[in-house]
Motif scaffolding. Sequence first.
Motif, short mmCIF file in Angstrom:
data_model
loop_
_atom_site.label_atom_id
_atom_site.label_comp_id
_atom_site.label_asym_id
_atom_site.label_seq_id
_atom_site.Cartn_x
_atom_site.Cartn_y
_atom_site.Cartn_z
N ARG A 91 0.83 -1.21 0.00
CA ARG A 91 0.00 0.00 0.00
C ARG A 91 0.86 1.26 0.00
NH1 ARG A 91 -5.13 1.13 0.59
NH2 ARG A 91 -5.64 -1.00 1.25
N ARG A 110 -1.27 -7.69 -7.94
CA ARG A 110 -2.69 -7.45 -7.72
C ARG A 110 -2.91 -6.52 -6.53
NH1 ARG A 110 -6.34 -9.32 -10.52
NH2 ARG A 110 -5.00 -10.97 -11.42
N ARG A 111 -2.09 -6.66 -5.49
CA ARG A 111 -2.21 -5.75 -4.36
C ARG A 111 -1.86 -4.32 -4.77
NH1 ARG A 111 -2.62 -7.79 0.80
NH2 ARG A 111 -1.50 -5.99 1.65
N ASN A 113 -2.15 -3.04 -7.72
CA ASN A 113 -3.24 -2.58 -8.57
C ASN A 113 -4.43 -2.13 -7.73
OD1 ASN A 113 -4.72 -2.59 -11.35
ND2 ASN A 113 -6.02 -3.85 -10.05
N ASP A 114 -4.80 -2.94 -6.75
CA ASP A 114 -5.98 -2.63 -5.93
C ASP A 114 -5.74 -1.43 -5.02
OD1 ASP A 114 -7.12 -4.83 -7.14
OD2 ASP A 114 -6.87 -6.15 -5.41
N GLN A 115 -4.49 -1.17 -4.65
CA GLN A 115 -4.19 -0.13 -3.68
C GLN A 115 -3.70 1.17 -4.33
OE1 GLN A 115 -1.38 -2.44 -1.43
NE2 GLN A 115 -2.95 -3.38 -0.14
N ARG A 116 -3.54 1.19 -5.63
CA ARG A 116 -3.07 2.40 -6.30
C ARG A 116 -4.18 3.45 -6.33
NH1 ARG A 116 1.50 5.27 -7.59
NH2 ARG A 116 1.32 6.30 -9.62
N GLU A 118 -6.51 6.19 -7.62
CA GLU A 118 -6.89 6.51 -9.00
C GLU A 118 -6.34 7.86 -9.43
OE1 GLU A 118 -10.92 6.80 -11.77
OE2 GLU A 118 -11.06 6.16 -9.67
N MET A 155 -4.48 -5.57 -15.54
CA MET A 155 -4.74 -4.79 -14.33
C MET A 155 -4.74 -3.30 -14.68
SD MET A 155 -2.42 -6.94 -11.58
CE MET A 155 -2.45 -8.74 -11.60
#
Length: 234
Positions: A91, A110-111, A113-116, A118, A155
Amino acid sequence: MTDLVLSESLAAARTRLAEALNATERPADAARLLAVSKTKPAAMIREAWHLGQREFGENYVQEALDKQAELTELDPIVWHFIGPLQSNKTREVAEHFSWVHSVDREKIARRLNDQRPEALGPLNICLQVNISEETSKSGVSLEALPALAEAILAMPALRLRGLMTIPAPAEGREAQRVPFARLREAFEALRERFPEAPLDTLSMGMSADLEAAVQEGATLVRLGTAIFGERNTR
């Protein structure tokens, strides 16, 4: 290191890169310098920034965050995370870096990607390849590389830019070129396989093997000792 010495060492590093590019008849802007500032104080990064250096590489998350907080006035500055990345640190990296060079498995990607956030736009990613197949080093194998690249290309918060490697030490230019040539070949194969991907980066070459890396197509060379002197003990 004094201001004068840092100015001289940074100028020497730039000259060395320029001469390596010229020797291989590559354009002067075909590769750029990443100043590896791990274990060095924020004051030295500030000095280098005022000397025109804009891209800096860090290996340790908390150390890098502390420096970033101290250097908020430096704009533009581009932070690259180049060290091993653990799940519990993704993160912070996703939120505070523009590049990550050390992605070697889908879980980490994937982590990120999910935590970037926007608002920051996609995070630039280089896949770390264990080109010398050393058990002591991180990195995806050449065999597993295409599948990992394909997963990351799906992703949306990541932008796959290229490959990175830290090969086993080798004596002599020709021996140093061998692993870099293998990485370049893998990179070219990925570009053929995924022609729509923004693959444009070969992050390879350090203070001891810059010339060999440039000969084999490096676009980003990571120099620490050559710029900042011997590494400090953490």
